[in-house]
Scaffold this active site. Structure first.
Site, PDB file in Angstrom:
ATOM      1  N   LYS A  31      11.174 -17.310  25.242  1.00 25.41           N
ATOM      2  CA  LYS A  31      11.353 -16.157  24.343  1.00 25.41           C
ATOM      3  C   LYS A  31      10.896 -14.866  25.026  1.00 25.41           C
ATOM      4  O   LYS A  31      11.481 -13.799  24.801  1.00 25.41           O
ATOM      5  CB  LYS A  31      10.613 -16.390  23.022  1.00 25.41           C
ATOM      6  N   LYS A  47      14.452  -6.752   6.383  1.00 33.20           N
ATOM      7  CA  LYS A  47      14.503  -5.695   7.404  1.00 33.20           C
ATOM      8  C   LYS A  47      15.703  -5.806   8.359  1.00 33.20           C
ATOM      9  O   LYS A  47      16.128  -4.807   8.926  1.00 33.20           O
ATOM     10  CB  LYS A  47      13.207  -5.679   8.216  1.00 33.20           C
ATOM     11  N   PHE A  82       0.830  -1.210   0.000  1.00 33.36           N
ATOM     12  CA  PHE A  82       0.000   0.000   0.000  1.00 33.36           C
ATOM     13  C   PHE A  82       0.863   1.259   0.000  1.00 33.36           C
ATOM     14  O   PHE A  82       0.349   2.368  -0.086  1.00 33.36           O
ATOM     15  CB  PHE A  82      -0.917   0.013   1.234  1.00 33.36           C
ATOM     16  N   ASN A  96       4.132 -14.693  26.288  1.00 33.04           N
ATOM     17  CA  ASN A  96       4.283 -15.394  25.016  1.00 33.04           C
ATOM     18  C   ASN A  96       3.994 -16.869  25.190  1.00 33.04           C
ATOM     19  O   ASN A  96       4.170 -17.416  26.279  1.00 33.04           O
ATOM     20  CB  ASN A  96       5.731 -15.203  24.519  1.00 33.04           C
TER      21      ASN A  96
HETATM   22  P1  ATR Z   1       7.101 -11.178  13.917  1.00 35.55           P
HETATM   23  O1  ATR Z   1       8.346 -10.700  13.241  1.00 35.55           O
HETATM   24  O2  ATR Z   1       5.829 -10.826  13.192  1.00 35.55           O
HETATM   25  O3  ATR Z   1       7.048 -10.805  15.361  1.00 35.55           O
HETATM   26  P2  ATR Z   1       7.939 -13.824  14.701  1.00 35.55           P
HETATM   27  O4  ATR Z   1       9.271 -13.265  15.085  1.00 35.55           O
HETATM   28  O5  ATR Z   1       7.888 -15.120  13.952  1.00 35.55           O
HETATM   29  O6  ATR Z   1       7.123 -12.783  13.805  1.00 35.55           O
HETATM   30  O7  ATR Z   1       7.039 -13.956  16.049  1.00 35.55           O
HETATM   31  C1  ATR Z   1       5.747 -14.491  16.040  1.00 35.55           C
HETATM   32  C2  ATR Z   1       5.120 -14.338  17.428  1.00 35.55           C
HETATM   33  O8  ATR Z   1       3.757 -14.787  17.355  1.00 35.55           O
HETATM   34  C3  ATR Z   1       5.784 -15.171  18.510  1.00 35.55           C
HETATM   35  O9  ATR Z   1       5.647 -14.525  19.742  1.00 35.55           O
HETATM   36  C4  ATR Z   1       4.936 -16.468  18.463  1.00 35.55           C
HETATM   37  O10 ATR Z   1       4.952 -17.224  19.648  1.00 35.55           O
HETATM   38  P3  ATR Z   1       6.126 -18.332  19.893  1.00 35.55           P
HETATM   39  O11 ATR Z   1       7.350 -17.567  20.297  1.00 35.55           O
HETATM   40  O12 ATR Z   1       5.601 -19.189  20.976  1.00 35.55           O
HETATM   41  O13 ATR Z   1       6.294 -19.065  18.583  1.00 35.55           O
HETATM   42  C5  ATR Z   1       3.569 -15.858  18.271  1.00 35.55           C
HETATM   43  N1  ATR Z   1       2.603 -16.819  17.716  1.00 35.55           N
HETATM   44  C6  ATR Z   1       2.510 -17.225  16.427  1.00 35.55           C
HETATM   45  N2  ATR Z   1       1.504 -18.117  16.279  1.00 35.55           N
HETATM   46  C7  ATR Z   1       0.924 -18.262  17.512  1.00 35.55           C
HETATM   47  C8  ATR Z   1      -0.174 -19.028  18.019  1.00 35.55           C
HETATM   48  N3  ATR Z   1      -0.902 -19.819  17.222  1.00 35.55           N
HETATM   49  N4  ATR Z   1      -0.486 -18.901  19.328  1.00 35.55           N
HETATM   50  C9  ATR Z   1       0.230 -18.097  20.152  1.00 35.55           C
HETATM   51  N5  ATR Z   1       1.291 -17.359  19.735  1.00 35.55           N
HETATM   52  C10 ATR Z   1       1.633 -17.439  18.437  1.00 35.55           C
END
Ligand code: ATR
Length: 291
Positions: free
Chosen positions: A160, A71, A21, A155
């Site tokens: 993490k 990034k 966008f 989280n």
């Molecule tokens: P981004 O750069 O968008 O933050 P990322 O670094 O892959 O992407 O982080 C994704 C986040 O979403 C993490 O906190 C992940 O939790 P985990 O550390 O336990 O993997 C969270 N997340 C993704 N899918 C999830 C789900 N179904 N339920 C709960 N947390 C989820």
């Protein structure tokens, strides 16, 4: 649009870029502000990032946005990096200044801008961050930088959340705590009541899984006063809906998306976009996204 030999060239590098966008927003700013710039997208294939940056510099491109998946990697190609972007460990905007490429993170600056636009100030506040990935880190650094008093991080994977809390602890004065997601889902404890601003940074609730929310039926929805979701599709998430139903102010990720562009365009052109233009373009952008 009148493109001439003097037109300032701006653009986005990433892969994919065709659904962005950003061209809509930046070309609207140019038109509304009467600035002679044009913004387009450049798809950069895997392994070509260094060549793309060198090429952009050689071609006298004045500013660029950087998106997925570059990034973090792009930091290595900058002449200088702004301290906020450095602490976040990721950037999305390149500004050309005195023939140098300087890296900024206007995602974080934009989130702050979106909150300010909604009248939310982080100074002295206790906040909850849901998630502990890259987006959560950007939010945590922004909150610490903006003078928050306490940052709680929850989280699915507790390690993490702990690692992110330590990361912030090492760099800022702010108090940090990692919270078990099950405790947050239960919404119990006096600490929960003090966390008035919550940032939802996970992908839970993103289209097409729009009925999901990371906190489920938590009592925390009774306490939260400002619920910020980084997701912008859908524009109102289940997390926002539940918080609103309990009287909280809900803020969509669409605001962050808009204000990261505002901050980038201001940096590239050394201007402050006036309130009237800001509001007019905000409305046009939101209308476009609602379609
Ligand atoms: P981004 O750069 O968008 O933050 P990322 O670094 O892959 O992407 O982080 C994704 C986040 O979403 C993490 O906190 C992940 O939790 P985990 O550390 O336990 O993997 C969270 N997340 C993704 N899918 C999830 C789900 N179904 N339920 C709960 N947390 C989820």
């Amino acid at each position: 649009m009148n493109i001439s030999g003097k037109t300032k060239l701006l653009g986005l590098i990433g892969n994919p870029v065709e659904h962005s966008f950003s061209p809509f927003i930046h070309n609207m700013f140019a038109q509304e502000l009467g600035i002679d710039s044009v913004y387009t997208t450049f798809k950069v294939e895997n392994g070509e990032l260094g060549n793309a940056i060198k090429g952009a510099k050689a071609l006298n491109i004045q500013g660029m946005n950087v998106t997925v998946p570059y990034k973090m990697d792009v930091l290595a190609y900058m002449d200088e990096v702004d301290s906020l972007a450095e602490h976040i460990g990721a950037m999305n905007t390149i500004v050309r200044r005195d023939n140098k490429f300087i890296g900024y993170n206007t995602d974080a600056l934009g989130l702050k801008g979106s909150l300010e636009h909604e009248g939310v100030n982080l100074k002295g506040e206790s906040v909850l961050i849901i998630g502990a990935g890259g987006a959560a880190r950007a939010v945590a650094v922004m909150c610490a930088d903006a003078g928050a008093k306490l940052i709680a991080i929850t989280n699915r994977t507790m390690e993490k959340a702990e690692a992110l809390a330590s990361y912030i602890d090492e760099r800022y004065e702010v108090e940090t705590v990692a919270l078990d997601l099950e405790l947050v889902r239960a919404g119990e404890g006096s600490l929960m009541e003090s966390l008035k601003i919550a940032f939802q940074t996970t992908s839970v609730g993103m289209s097409p899984n729009i009925d999901a929310d990371p906190l489920e039926d938590s009592h925390y929805y009774d306490y939260v006063k400002v619920a910020v979701d980084l997701i912008y599709n859908p524009t109102t998430t289940k997390f926002m809906e539940k918080a609103s139903a309990k009287g909280a102010k809900a803020i969509s990720g669409l605001g962050m998306l808009y204000f990261q562009a505002v901050k980038a365009y201001e940096l590239w052109n050394d201007v402050v976009i006036p309130e009237t233009v800001l509001n007019k373009c905000y409305k046009a952008f939101f209308e476009k996204m609602a379609r």
